[in-house]
Write a protein that holds these residues in place. Structure first.
Motif, PDB file in Angstrom:
ATOM      1  N   ARG A   1     -17.686   9.435  24.827  1.00  0.00           N
ATOM      2  CA  ARG A   1     -16.606   8.629  25.414  1.00  0.00           C
ATOM      3  C   ARG A   1     -15.258   9.342  25.313  1.00  0.00           C
ATOM      4  O   ARG A   1     -14.233   8.796  25.655  1.00  0.00           O
ATOM      5  CB  ARG A   1     -16.513   7.262  24.731  1.00  0.00           C
ATOM      6  N   GLN A   2     -15.299  10.562  24.791  1.00  0.00           N
ATOM      7  CA  GLN A   2     -14.110  11.397  24.607  1.00  0.00           C
ATOM      8  C   GLN A   2     -13.040  10.677  23.770  1.00  0.00           C
ATOM      9  O   GLN A   2     -11.852  10.707  24.076  1.00  0.00           O
ATOM     10  CB  GLN A   2     -13.549  11.846  25.955  1.00  0.00           C
ATOM     11  N   LEU A   3     -13.509  10.052  22.707  1.00  0.00           N
ATOM     12  CA  LEU A   3     -12.612   9.371  21.777  1.00  0.00           C
ATOM     13  C   LEU A   3     -12.564  10.124  20.464  1.00  0.00           C
ATOM     14  O   LEU A   3     -13.585  10.626  19.982  1.00  0.00           O
ATOM     15  CB  LEU A   3     -13.093   7.945  21.496  1.00  0.00           C
ATOM     16  N   ARG A   4     -11.391  10.195  19.897  1.00  0.00           N
ATOM     17  CA  ARG A   4     -11.247  10.731  18.548  1.00  0.00           C
ATOM     18  C   ARG A   4     -11.579   9.616  17.569  1.00  0.00           C
ATOM     19  O   ARG A   4     -11.638   8.440  17.931  1.00  0.00           O
ATOM     20  CB  ARG A   4      -9.810  11.203  18.311  1.00  0.00           C
ATOM     21  N   GLN A   5     -11.769   9.977  16.326  1.00  0.00           N
ATOM     22  CA  GLN A   5     -12.026   8.961  15.302  1.00  0.00           C
ATOM     23  C   GLN A   5     -10.853   7.981  15.224  1.00  0.00           C
ATOM     24  O   GLN A   5     -11.053   6.778  15.069  1.00  0.00           O
ATOM     25  CB  GLN A   5     -12.266   9.615  13.949  1.00  0.00           C
ATOM     26  N   ALA A   6      -9.653   8.491  15.352  1.00  0.00           N
ATOM     27  CA  ALA A   6      -8.457   7.626  15.298  1.00  0.00           C
ATOM     28  C   ALA A   6      -8.458   6.634  16.455  1.00  0.00           C
ATOM     29  O   ALA A   6      -8.062   5.469  16.277  1.00  0.00           O
ATOM     30  CB  ALA A   6      -7.194   8.477  15.321  1.00  0.00           C
ATOM     31  N   ASP A   7      -8.903   7.081  17.643  1.00  0.00           N
ATOM     32  CA  ASP A   7      -8.954   6.187  18.807  1.00  0.00           C
ATOM     33  C   ASP A   7      -9.946   5.052  18.584  1.00  0.00           C
ATOM     34  O   ASP A   7      -9.649   3.887  18.852  1.00  0.00           O
ATOM     35  CB  ASP A   7      -9.352   6.967  20.067  1.00  0.00           C
ATOM     36  N   LEU A   8     -11.114   5.397  18.084  1.00  0.00           N
ATOM     37  CA  LEU A   8     -12.115   4.364  17.801  1.00  0.00           C
ATOM     38  C   LEU A   8     -11.624   3.440  16.699  1.00  0.00           C
ATOM     39  O   LEU A   8     -11.806   2.223  16.769  1.00  0.00           O
ATOM     40  CB  LEU A   8     -13.459   4.995  17.412  1.00  0.00           C
ATOM     41  N   GLY A   9     -10.985   4.010  15.693  1.00  0.00           N
ATOM     42  CA  GLY A   9     -10.421   3.193  14.624  1.00  0.00           C
ATOM     43  C   GLY A   9      -9.456   2.143  15.158  1.00  0.00           C
ATOM     44  O   GLY A   9      -9.491   0.984  14.748  1.00  0.00           O
ATOM     45  N   LYS A  10      -8.594   2.546  16.096  1.00  0.00           N
ATOM     46  CA  LYS A  10      -7.641   1.589  16.686  1.00  0.00           C
ATOM     47  C   LYS A  10      -8.367   0.482  17.433  1.00  0.00           C
ATOM     48  O   LYS A  10      -7.994  -0.689  17.332  1.00  0.00           O
ATOM     49  CB  LYS A  10      -6.685   2.305  17.641  1.00  0.00           C
ATOM     50  N   LEU A  11      -9.394   0.854  18.184  1.00  0.00           N
ATOM     51  CA  LEU A  11     -10.170  -0.151  18.923  1.00  0.00           C
ATOM     52  C   LEU A  11     -10.835  -1.155  17.976  1.00  0.00           C
ATOM     53  O   LEU A  11     -11.010  -2.320  18.326  1.00  0.00           O
ATOM     54  CB  LEU A  11     -11.245   0.528  19.778  1.00  0.00           C
ATOM     55  N   LEU A  12     -11.200  -0.687  16.792  1.00  0.00           N
ATOM     56  CA  LEU A  12     -11.886  -1.548  15.825  1.00  0.00           C
ATOM     57  C   LEU A  12     -10.936  -2.221  14.837  1.00  0.00           C
ATOM     58  O   LEU A  12     -11.368  -3.021  14.015  1.00  0.00           O
ATOM     59  CB  LEU A  12     -12.910  -0.715  15.036  1.00  0.00           C
ATOM     60  N   GLY A  13      -9.660  -1.839  14.877  1.00  0.00           N
ATOM     61  CA  GLY A  13      -8.708  -2.372  13.899  1.00  0.00           C
ATOM     62  C   GLY A  13      -8.916  -1.770  12.524  1.00  0.00           C
ATOM     63  O   GLY A  13      -8.656  -2.408  11.501  1.00  0.00           O
ATOM     64  N   ARG A  14      -9.397  -0.543  12.507  1.00  0.00           N
ATOM     65  CA  ARG A  14      -9.659   0.174  11.256  1.00  0.00           C
ATOM     66  C   ARG A  14      -8.931   1.504  11.288  1.00  0.00           C
ATOM     67  O   ARG A  14      -8.351   1.901  12.291  1.00  0.00           O
ATOM     68  CB  ARG A  14     -11.169   0.449  11.099  1.00  0.00           C
ATOM     69  N   SER A  15      -9.027   2.238  10.203  1.00  0.00           N
ATOM     70  CA  SER A  15      -8.365   3.542  10.126  1.00  0.00           C
ATOM     71  C   SER A  15      -9.303   4.653  10.607  1.00  0.00           C
ATOM     72  O   SER A  15     -10.524   4.466  10.674  1.00  0.00           O
ATOM     73  CB  SER A  15      -7.953   3.835   8.684  1.00  0.00           C
ATOM     74  N   GLN A  16      -8.718   5.805  10.889  1.00  0.00           N
ATOM     75  CA  GLN A  16      -9.498   6.984  11.237  1.00  0.00           C
ATOM     76  C   GLN A  16     -10.395   7.365  10.076  1.00  0.00           C
ATOM     77  O   GLN A  16     -11.545   7.758  10.250  1.00  0.00           O
ATOM     78  CB  GLN A  16      -8.562   8.146  11.616  1.00  0.00           C
ATOM     79  N   GLY A  17      -9.877   7.231   8.860  1.00  0.00           N
ATOM     80  CA  GLY A  17     -10.649   7.571   7.665  1.00  0.00           C
ATOM     81  C   GLY A  17     -11.909   6.742   7.530  1.00  0.00           C
ATOM     82  O   GLY A  17     -12.960   7.249   7.136  1.00  0.00           O
ATOM     83  N   TRP A  18     -11.811   5.465   7.856  1.00  0.00           N
ATOM     84  CA  TRP A  18     -12.976   4.586   7.783  1.00  0.00           C
ATOM     85  C   TRP A  18     -14.046   5.038   8.770  1.00  0.00           C
ATOM     86  O   TRP A  18     -15.240   5.096   8.434  1.00  0.00           O
ATOM     87  CB  TRP A  18     -12.572   3.138   8.045  1.00  0.00           C
ATOM     88  N   VAL A  19     -13.619   5.380   9.989  1.00  0.00           N
ATOM     89  CA  VAL A  19     -14.563   5.868  10.994  1.00  0.00           C
ATOM     90  C   VAL A  19     -15.234   7.145  10.485  1.00  0.00           C
ATOM     91  O   VAL A  19     -16.445   7.318  10.597  1.00  0.00           O
ATOM     92  CB  VAL A  19     -13.868   6.107  12.350  1.00  0.00           C
TER      93      VAL A  19
END
Length: 125
Positions: free
Chosen positions: A24-42
């Motif tokens: 989906r060409q998403l960074r971990q930070a992008d997915l984190g934002k979509l989930l309401g979580r941090s990049q670190g959690w992803v």
């Protein structure tokens, strides 16, 4: 006891989660934002430090616009394929793991126990 967190099955599962995000060409930070979580959690999820419960997995997949049942079916098919490919070892048999073990297996046991004279310690005196 079977340790599923460190199994090949879990590695396939985690790789599938990561590959789906990357497709989906998403960074971990992008997915984190979509989930309401941090990049670190992803990152922790993708490397296996943190596990997802079934509700979190569904949210993860929803954020990536991927059908939950499709993911589960695909994962199941991949894991079943792994099971088919796994070579079964008869109880009591062990597969050699490296070149040294293969060499040692080729040496008859009675010869393997003999230590060369130059290595043996001779009693002093």
């Amino acid at each position: 006891m079977f340790k599923s967190l460190h199994s090949r099955h879990n590695k396939i599962y985690l790789d599938k989660l990561r590959q789906l995000r990357e497709s989906r060409q998403l960074r971990q930070a992008d997915l984190g934002k979509l989930l309401g979580r941090s990049q670190g959690w992803v990152s922790y999820v993708e490397c296996g430090e943190t596990t997802l419960d079934i509700i979190e997995l569904r949210q993860w997949l929803d954020a990536l616009d991927y059908k939950f049942l499709r993911f589960v079916r695909e994962l199941d098919a991949e894991l079943r394929e792994l099971e088919k490919l796994r070579l079964r070892v008869k109880p009591g048999e062990r597969r050699p793991r490296g070149a040294l073990q293969q060499l040692l297996q080729a040496i008859p046991r009675e010869k393997a126990a003999v230590v060369p004279a130059r290595i043996r310690k001779e009693p002093k005196g």
